[in-house]
Motif scaffolding. Sequence first.
Motif, PDB file in Angstrom:
ATOM      1  N   ALA A 185      51.088  30.870  31.814  1.00  0.00           N
ATOM      2  CA  ALA A 185      52.253  31.212  30.972  1.00  0.00           C
ATOM      3  C   ALA A 185      53.334  32.009  31.718  1.00  0.00           C
ATOM      4  O   ALA A 185      54.528  31.686  31.591  1.00  0.00           O
ATOM      5  N   PRO A 186      52.970  33.023  32.513  1.00  0.00           N
ATOM      6  CA  PRO A 186      54.037  33.770  33.215  1.00  0.00           C
ATOM      7  C   PRO A 186      54.861  32.867  34.130  1.00  0.00           C
ATOM      8  O   PRO A 186      56.087  33.047  34.245  1.00  0.00           O
ATOM      9  N   GLY A 187      54.205  31.884  34.741  1.00  0.00           N
ATOM     10  CA  GLY A 187      54.928  30.948  35.611  1.00  0.00           C
ATOM     11  C   GLY A 187      55.878  30.067  34.813  1.00  0.00           C
ATOM     12  O   GLY A 187      56.993  29.766  35.266  1.00  0.00           O
ATOM     13  N   VAL A 188      55.436  29.653  33.623  1.00  0.00           N
ATOM     14  CA  VAL A 188      56.304  28.819  32.777  1.00  0.00           C
ATOM     15  C   VAL A 188      57.498  29.644  32.288  1.00  0.00           C
ATOM     16  O   VAL A 188      58.654  29.180  32.318  1.00  0.00           O
ATOM     17  N   LEU A 189      57.235  30.871  31.881  1.00  0.00           N
ATOM     18  CA  LEU A 189      58.344  31.761  31.474  1.00  0.00           C
ATOM     19  C   LEU A 189      59.336  31.914  32.628  1.00  0.00           C
ATOM     20  O   LEU A 189      60.557  31.846  32.429  1.00  0.00           O
ATOM     21  N   ALA A 190      58.803  32.115  33.825  1.00  0.00           N
ATOM     22  CA  ALA A 190      59.671  32.310  34.995  1.00  0.00           C
ATOM     23  C   ALA A 190      60.478  31.049  35.294  1.00  0.00           C
ATOM     24  O   ALA A 190      61.692  31.114  35.528  1.00  0.00           O
ATOM     25  N   GLU A 191      59.810  29.896  35.264  1.00  0.00           N
ATOM     26  CA  GLU A 191      60.524  28.627  35.529  1.00  0.00           C
ATOM     27  C   GLU A 191      61.658  28.408  34.546  1.00  0.00           C
ATOM     28  O   GLU A 191      62.775  28.042  34.928  1.00  0.00           O
ATOM     29  N   GLU A 192      61.354  28.645  33.267  1.00  0.00           N
ATOM     30  CA  GLU A 192      62.381  28.423  32.238  1.00  0.00           C
ATOM     31  C   GLU A 192      63.511  29.443  32.362  1.00  0.00           C
ATOM     32  O   GLU A 192      64.684  29.103  32.164  1.00  0.00           O
ATOM     33  N   ALA A 193      63.153  30.678  32.711  1.00  0.00           N
ATOM     34  CA  ALA A 193      64.192  31.687  32.943  1.00  0.00           C
ATOM     35  C   ALA A 193      65.079  31.221  34.093  1.00  0.00           C
ATOM     36  O   ALA A 193      66.323  31.308  34.025  1.00  0.00           O
ATOM     37  N   GLY A 194      64.466  30.705  35.132  1.00  0.00           N
ATOM     38  CA  GLY A 194      65.217  30.244  36.307  1.00  0.00           C
ATOM     39  C   GLY A 194      66.223  29.148  35.965  1.00  0.00           C
ATOM     40  O   GLY A 194      67.347  29.133  36.471  1.00  0.00           O
ATOM     41  N   ARG A 195      65.815  28.232  35.088  1.00  0.00           N
ATOM     42  CA  ARG A 195      66.720  27.135  34.668  1.00  0.00           C
ATOM     43  C   ARG A 195      67.985  27.677  34.014  1.00  0.00           C
ATOM     44  O   ARG A 195      69.036  27.048  34.057  1.00  0.00           O
ATOM     45  N   LEU A 196      67.847  28.866  33.359  1.00  0.00           N
ATOM     46  CA  LEU A 196      68.995  29.450  32.637  1.00  0.00           C
ATOM     47  C   LEU A 196      69.764  30.446  33.495  1.00  0.00           C
ATOM     48  O   LEU A 196      70.710  31.078  33.015  1.00  0.00           O
ATOM     49  N   GLY A 197      69.303  30.680  34.720  1.00  0.00           N
ATOM     50  CA  GLY A 197      69.923  31.722  35.547  1.00  0.00           C
ATOM     51  C   GLY A 197      69.530  33.113  35.075  1.00  0.00           C
ATOM     52  O   GLY A 197      70.225  34.097  35.328  1.00  0.00           O
ATOM     53  N   ALA A 198      68.401  33.201  34.351  1.00  0.00           N
ATOM     54  CA  ALA A 198      67.934  34.483  33.813  1.00  0.00           C
ATOM     55  C   ALA A 198      66.888  35.090  34.755  1.00  0.00           C
ATOM     56  O   ALA A 198      66.538  34.500  35.777  1.00  0.00           O
ATOM     57  N   ALA A 199      66.393  36.275  34.381  1.00  0.00           N
ATOM     58  CA  ALA A 199      65.390  36.972  35.194  1.00  0.00           C
ATOM     59  C   ALA A 199      64.179  37.312  34.339  1.00  0.00           C
ATOM     60  O   ALA A 199      64.247  37.241  33.106  1.00  0.00           O
ATOM     61  N   LEU A 200      63.082  37.672  34.996  1.00  0.00           N
ATOM     62  CA  LEU A 200      61.825  37.980  34.296  1.00  0.00           C
ATOM     63  C   LEU A 200      61.285  39.340  34.727  1.00  0.00           C
ATOM     64  O   LEU A 200      61.287  39.669  35.924  1.00  0.00           O
ATOM     65  N   ILE A 201      60.823  40.103  33.739  1.00  0.00           N
ATOM     66  CA  ILE A 201      60.020  41.292  34.030  1.00  0.00           C
ATOM     67  C   ILE A 201      58.614  41.009  33.513  1.00  0.00           C
ATOM     68  O   ILE A 201      58.429  40.592  32.363  1.00  0.00           O
ATOM     69  N   HIS A 202      57.628  41.209  34.394  1.00  0.00           N
ATOM     70  CA  HIS A 202      56.242  40.862  34.074  1.00  0.00           C
ATOM     71  C   HIS A 202      55.344  42.021  34.489  1.00  0.00           C
ATOM     72  O   HIS A 202      55.694  42.778  35.400  1.00  0.00           O
ATOM     73  N   TYR A 203      54.198  42.164  33.815  1.00  0.00           N
ATOM     74  CA  TYR A 203      53.280  43.269  34.129  1.00  0.00           C
ATOM     75  C   TYR A 203      51.962  42.730  34.672  1.00  0.00           C
ATOM     76  O   TYR A 203      51.478  41.677  34.231  1.00  0.00           O
ATOM     77  N   SER A 204      51.409  43.445  35.627  1.00  0.00           N
ATOM     78  CA  SER A 204      50.103  43.070  36.149  1.00  0.00           C
ATOM     79  C   SER A 204      49.226  44.318  36.264  1.00  0.00           C
ATOM     80  O   SER A 204      49.543  45.350  35.662  1.00  0.00           O
ATOM     81  N   THR A 205      48.174  44.231  37.018  1.00  0.00           N
ATOM     82  CA  THR A 205      47.082  45.200  36.867  1.00  0.00           C
ATOM     83  C   THR A 205      46.453  45.647  38.175  1.00  0.00           C
ATOM     84  O   THR A 205      46.447  44.894  39.166  1.00  0.00           O
ATOM     85  N   ASP A 206      45.872  46.849  38.138  1.00  0.00           N
ATOM     86  CA  ASP A 206      45.025  47.344  39.234  1.00  0.00           C
ATOM     87  C   ASP A 206      43.808  46.443  39.456  1.00  0.00           C
ATOM     88  O   ASP A 206      43.229  46.454  40.542  1.00  0.00           O
ATOM     89  N   TYR A 207      43.413  45.660  38.433  1.00  0.00           N
ATOM     90  CA  TYR A 207      42.204  44.832  38.555  1.00  0.00           C
ATOM     91  C   TYR A 207      42.399  43.619  39.469  1.00  0.00           C
ATOM     92  O   TYR A 207      41.485  42.831  39.641  1.00  0.00           O
ATOM     93  N   VAL A 208      43.595  43.472  40.057  1.00  0.00           N
ATOM     94  CA  VAL A 208      43.726  42.428  41.097  1.00  0.00           C
ATOM     95  C   VAL A 208      43.010  42.881  42.376  1.00  0.00           C
ATOM     96  O   VAL A 208      42.766  42.071  43.261  1.00  0.00           O
ATOM     97  N   PHE A 209      42.673  44.186  42.462  1.00  0.00           N
ATOM     98  CA  PHE A 209      41.982  44.705  43.646  1.00  0.00           C
ATOM     99  C   PHE A 209      40.498  44.937  43.337  1.00  0.00           C
ATOM    100  O   PHE A 209      40.130  45.140  42.172  1.00  0.00           O
ATOM    101  N   ASP A 210      39.675  44.946  44.398  1.00  0.00           N
ATOM    102  CA  ASP A 210      38.242  45.192  44.172  1.00  0.00           C
ATOM    103  C   ASP A 210      37.880  46.672  44.228  1.00  0.00           C
ATOM    104  O   ASP A 210      36.739  47.051  43.936  1.00  0.00           O
TER     105      ASP A 210
END
Length: 296
Positions: free
Chosen positions: A80-105
């Motif tokens: 979903a974040p990638g789809v939001l980003a792609e669609e934002a890109g088509r409109l010349g818009a930008a995206l703010i997205h949140y991620s997590t410390d759990y990407v690390f071990d």
Amino acid sequence: MNILLTGPQGQVGTALRPLLEPLGTLTALGRDALDLADADAIRAAVQRHRPQLIVNAAAYTAVDRAETEPELAQAINGVAPGVLAEEAGRLGAALIHYSTDYVFDGSHARPYVETDPPHPLGVYGRSKWMGEQTVLASGTPAWIFRTSWVYGLAGANFLKTMLRLGQERESLNVVNDQWGAPTWARSIAEATATLVQQARNSEDVADFIRRHQGVYHMTNGGATTWFAFAQAIFAQRPECRARLNPIPASAYPSPVRRPANSRLCNDRLAQCLHVTLPDWQDALARCLAELPPIPR
Ligand SMILES: NC(=O)c1ccc[n+]([C@@H]2O[C@H](COP(=O)([O-])OP(=O)(O)OC[C@H]3O[C@@H](n4cnc5c(N)ncnc54)[C@H](OP(=O)(O)O)[C@@H]3O)[C@@H](O)[C@H]2O)c1
């Protein structure tokens, strides 16, 4: 500026809503209005609302349950974040997205920096890392803010569990060998709104975000353990009388291992975007000051 907010009923979304409202025309789409597991619905919603900025505060955050629902976690957090980003890109818009410390071990002895290679321990962390990659691969101007140990007075979180169990139980076992920064949802929202305001004051929001785009760590300052966090909560709420016992994570039953070191270094956020969140103790005190007084 048209702003599209997802996850407005979540911890961060609830805190963001009143702070984003004065910055533009805000459309907040909860799960009932937009199911992020449905890529076609995402495309249709973005095309219908034509935002200049999308703020994605929605996520699949059930870390343990994700182990038995990997496809759903991956659809919401990864695709979903990638789809939001792609669609934002088509409109010349930008995206703010949140991620997590759990990407690390959590195996490093020092706080993690943005350039450290992720190595998630479970399905949730892997799905969030995938989301980071799909956003970055879209080429759309984007900020990805990695945060940790989020709490607030809205939603389900460690603070609210401790406030409840602290009154119900005689004693409580709390993990004392995982380190991280408890982060108030309001602090994340305030930092985000400050940055949106800066972007809005520049000539073009998407250009501003493009010039500073990428992954940033965004947590309250300092670090502690879950046990010491619980002690700090109880110290400010006399109605929480349960005795707190420190235990190792190995003694706490869970289907997925959590990182022992969740500390994220916030230097890049301070140096490149000039934003610093308050220390976790100050944020906790501010948050608890908003709880109703204890009845006598
Ligand atoms: N919570 C933490 O400790 C923590 C730590 C590090 C990073 N983060 C990240 O910080 C961000 C915000 O987290 P949070 O704590 O505010 O999360 P949260 O309180 O669990 O809120 C997530 C929101 O996403 C919505 N959502 C879930 N599935 C959806 C779907 N299929 N379609 C549309 N909306 C959906 C939920 O809707 P419902 O209300 O209908 O369920 C909820 O409102 C997330 O990116 C999360 O990964 C959180």
